[in-house]
Design a protein around this motif. Sequence first.
Motif, PDB file in Angstrom:
ATOM      1  N   VAL A  30       0.857  -1.195   0.000  1.00 13.57           N
ATOM      2  CA  VAL A  30       0.000   0.000   0.000  1.00 13.57           C
ATOM      3  C   VAL A  30       0.890   1.242   0.000  1.00 13.57           C
ATOM      4  O   VAL A  30       1.844   1.316   0.786  1.00 13.57           O
ATOM      5  CB  VAL A  30      -0.881   0.019   1.276  1.00 13.57           C
ATOM      6  N   LEU A  53      -3.781  -1.999   7.677  1.00 14.32           N
ATOM      7  CA  LEU A  53      -3.474  -3.113   8.589  1.00 14.32           C
ATOM      8  C   LEU A  53      -3.695  -2.699  10.040  1.00 14.32           C
ATOM      9  O   LEU A  53      -4.366  -3.411  10.819  1.00 14.32           O
ATOM     10  CB  LEU A  53      -2.021  -3.520   8.351  1.00 14.32           C
ATOM     11  N   GLY A  56       0.289  -9.473   9.078  1.00 12.60           N
ATOM     12  CA  GLY A  56       0.872  -8.462   8.194  1.00 12.60           C
ATOM     13  C   GLY A  56       2.022  -9.041   7.394  1.00 12.60           C
ATOM     14  O   GLY A  56       2.491 -10.151   7.654  1.00 12.60           O
ATOM     15  N   ASN A  87      10.308 -16.319  -3.541  1.00 13.87           N
ATOM     16  CA  ASN A  87      10.446 -15.404  -2.414  1.00 13.87           C
ATOM     17  C   ASN A  87      11.176 -16.129  -1.290  1.00 13.87           C
ATOM     18  O   ASN A  87      11.433 -17.342  -1.360  1.00 13.87           O
ATOM     19  CB  ASN A  87       9.049 -14.950  -1.941  1.00 13.87           C
TER      20      ASN A  87
HETATM   21  O1  PMT Z   1       3.147  -8.471  -5.146  1.00  8.83           O
HETATM   22  P1  PMT Z   1       4.475  -9.169  -5.394  1.00  8.83           P
HETATM   23  O2  PMT Z   1       5.180  -8.641  -6.626  1.00  8.83           O
HETATM   24  O3  PMT Z   1       4.343 -10.663  -5.384  1.00  8.83           O
HETATM   25  O4  PMT Z   1       5.432  -8.796  -4.185  1.00  8.83           O
HETATM   26  C1  PMT Z   1       5.143  -9.275  -2.906  1.00  8.83           C
HETATM   27  C2  PMT Z   1       5.369  -8.208  -1.828  1.00  8.83           C
HETATM   28  C3  PMT Z   1       6.846  -7.895  -1.691  1.00  8.83           C
HETATM   29  C4  PMT Z   1       4.593  -6.925  -2.157  1.00  8.83           C
HETATM   30  C5  PMT Z   1       4.775  -8.824  -0.498  1.00  8.83           C
HETATM   31  O5  PMT Z   1       5.442 -10.032  -0.200  1.00  8.83           O
HETATM   32  C6  PMT Z   1       4.923  -7.872   0.660  1.00  8.83           C
HETATM   33  O6  PMT Z   1       5.942  -7.807   1.326  1.00  8.83           O
HETATM   34  N1  PMT Z   1       3.859  -7.098   0.910  1.00  8.83           N
HETATM   35  C7  PMT Z   1       3.859  -5.984   1.912  1.00  8.83           C
HETATM   36  C8  PMT Z   1       4.555  -4.811   1.301  1.00  8.83           C
HETATM   37  C9  PMT Z   1       4.571  -3.606   2.214  1.00  8.83           C
HETATM   38  O7  PMT Z   1       3.924  -2.654   1.907  1.00  8.83           O
HETATM   39  O8  PMT Z   1       5.241  -3.765   3.311  1.00  8.83           O
HETATM   40  P2  PMT Z   1       5.385  -2.613   4.448  1.00  8.83           P
HETATM   41  O9  PMT Z   1       6.486  -3.136   5.282  1.00  8.83           O
HETATM   42  O10 PMT Z   1       5.549  -1.260   3.834  1.00  8.83           O
HETATM   43  O11 PMT Z   1       3.987  -2.649   5.186  1.00  8.83           O
HETATM   44  C10 PMT Z   1       3.750  -3.442   6.308  1.00  8.83           C
HETATM   45  C11 PMT Z   1       2.355  -3.998   6.315  1.00  8.83           C
HETATM   46  O12 PMT Z   1       1.403  -2.946   6.447  1.00  8.83           O
HETATM   47  C12 PMT Z   1       1.950  -4.757   5.067  1.00  8.83           C
HETATM   48  O13 PMT Z   1       1.161  -5.866   5.468  1.00  8.83           O
HETATM   49  C13 PMT Z   1       1.103  -3.769   4.286  1.00  8.83           C
HETATM   50  O14 PMT Z   1       0.096  -4.424   3.493  1.00  8.83           O
HETATM   51  C14 PMT Z   1       0.456  -2.982   5.399  1.00  8.83           C
HETATM   52  N2  PMT Z   1       0.140  -1.577   5.083  1.00  8.83           N
HETATM   53  C15 PMT Z   1       1.145  -0.702   4.791  1.00  8.83           C
HETATM   54  C16 PMT Z   1       0.842   0.619   4.576  1.00  8.83           C
HETATM   55  C17 PMT Z   1      -0.510   1.045   4.610  1.00  8.83           C
HETATM   56  N3  PMT Z   1      -0.829   2.300   4.373  1.00  8.83           N
HETATM   57  N4  PMT Z   1      -1.479   0.160   4.865  1.00  8.83           N
HETATM   58  C18 PMT Z   1      -1.180  -1.151   5.103  1.00  8.83           C
HETATM   59  O15 PMT Z   1      -2.085  -1.965   5.339  1.00  8.83           O
END
Ligand code: PMT
Length: 405
Positions: free
Chosen positions: A277, A311, A325, A366
């Motif tokens: 996101v 999330l 998450g 992955n």
């Molecule tokens: O889609 P692919 O090409 O297969 O790649 C997979 C991936 C790398 C996208 C996937 O495995 C992954 O890691 N997804 C989460 C990516 C991410 O946004 O990570 P983050 O560390 O920035 O966020 C942490 C968590 O909060 C995640 O579960 C995310 O969905 C959630 N989030 C983040 C920001 C937001 N505004 N709202 C959320 O819900």
Amino acid sequence: MSDPSIHRIVLGVTAGVAAYKAADLVRRLLERGFDVRVVMTPGAQAFVAPLTFQAVSGRPVHRDLLDEAAEAAMGHIELARWADLVLVAPATADFLARLAHGLAGDLLSTLCLATAAPIAVAPAMNQQMWRASATAANVAILRQRGVEVLGPGEGEQACGDVGPGRMLEPVEIAERVRAMAAPAVLAGRRVLITAGPTQEALDPVRYLSNHSSGKMGYAVATAAARAGASVVLVSGPTALATPPGVERVDVISAREMRDAALARAMWCDIFIAAAAVADYRPAEFSERKIKKREGDDSPRTLELVRNPDILAELAATNPRPFVVGFAAETHDVEANARDKLARKRLDMIAANRVGVPGTGFGVDTNELSVYWGDGGVALGSASKTDLAARLVRLVAERYDATRSA
Ligand code: PMT
């Protein structure tokens, strides 16, 4: 939803040198408790005698669409209905082309059209044929339709070439099928999943986004549906086909994703956030295309505002689902993932490295490690399909453990 477990496999054997390995594959599948019926194309019979497959499977081999006696015993429609999985190994370039274009000129391709069961193919061909753009396009069509593509492997080939195109070894194919045949550990559960990127519009032609393809989240949705759950997938823009048995809700921006997810917070037992996101969106949306300033090369500033954290919001609902998450990290993976686990009040977090070849955004593979309160486990490096199956089993275990505590 019916029990999605796979017990009965139709193994299709097509005309490749690797057809001889398919006899070993029958043994490996039987060892793992599957019931196997073999269908051979006419060309495959030039490589291996049907009697070989009859001997290893203990069943007559199905060969001909127009064989009255065979049709009277178990017709092609009956066989198509009997199968929990149609596995084609080896799958030649010619067979992949026929499958991609819906041809039905022989028993095996007809059966693939007539079945409602999932289809998996283990390609086997010369490396140049695998690299040919026609084959790549056919494989892309099949993946789009949810056909599971197992391999191919790389290495020395029967023709003397070296490269991608070898059929995976029978043991590996059998293990992949076992992973697909997930026990119904989520039967009766309702699982909400976010996947893919969000796009944050700047004007009618431009947006901010990221490299997420949706593959990881879609693989989790597929695995959860295979494990017996009712699954709703809230998806950002992707090029992927909806997994079988999954309800998909398409969204574009983070705010749309939030609304779609929040609306289902009370419905779901488990929420898994695999979407990437966008944390920020442009402060203003310009109704008109933003024009460049002719003759003015000075830097321009884009003002951004925070997007909602979907999330964290889901985790703060009351009553709340079991919340999982994802963490995409370039460094200090465990420390950063555990920080998100605590800060967003999650039940579990699956962490992957990004910015390293073979993991994270875009690719089919992955590496995942999963953390919760006082525990953690490395799920290893594998295809996103396999990792999703492992993750779903773990989520089901932890969900059951927290509910019985
Ligand atoms: O889609 P692919 O090409 O297969 O790649 C997979 C991936 C790398 C996208 C996937 O495995 C992954 O890691 N997804 C989460 C990516 C991410 O946004 O990570 P983050 O560390 O920035 O966020 C942490 C968590 O909060 C995640 O579960 C995310 O969905 C959630 N989030 C983040 C920001 C937001 N505004 N709202 C959320 O819900």
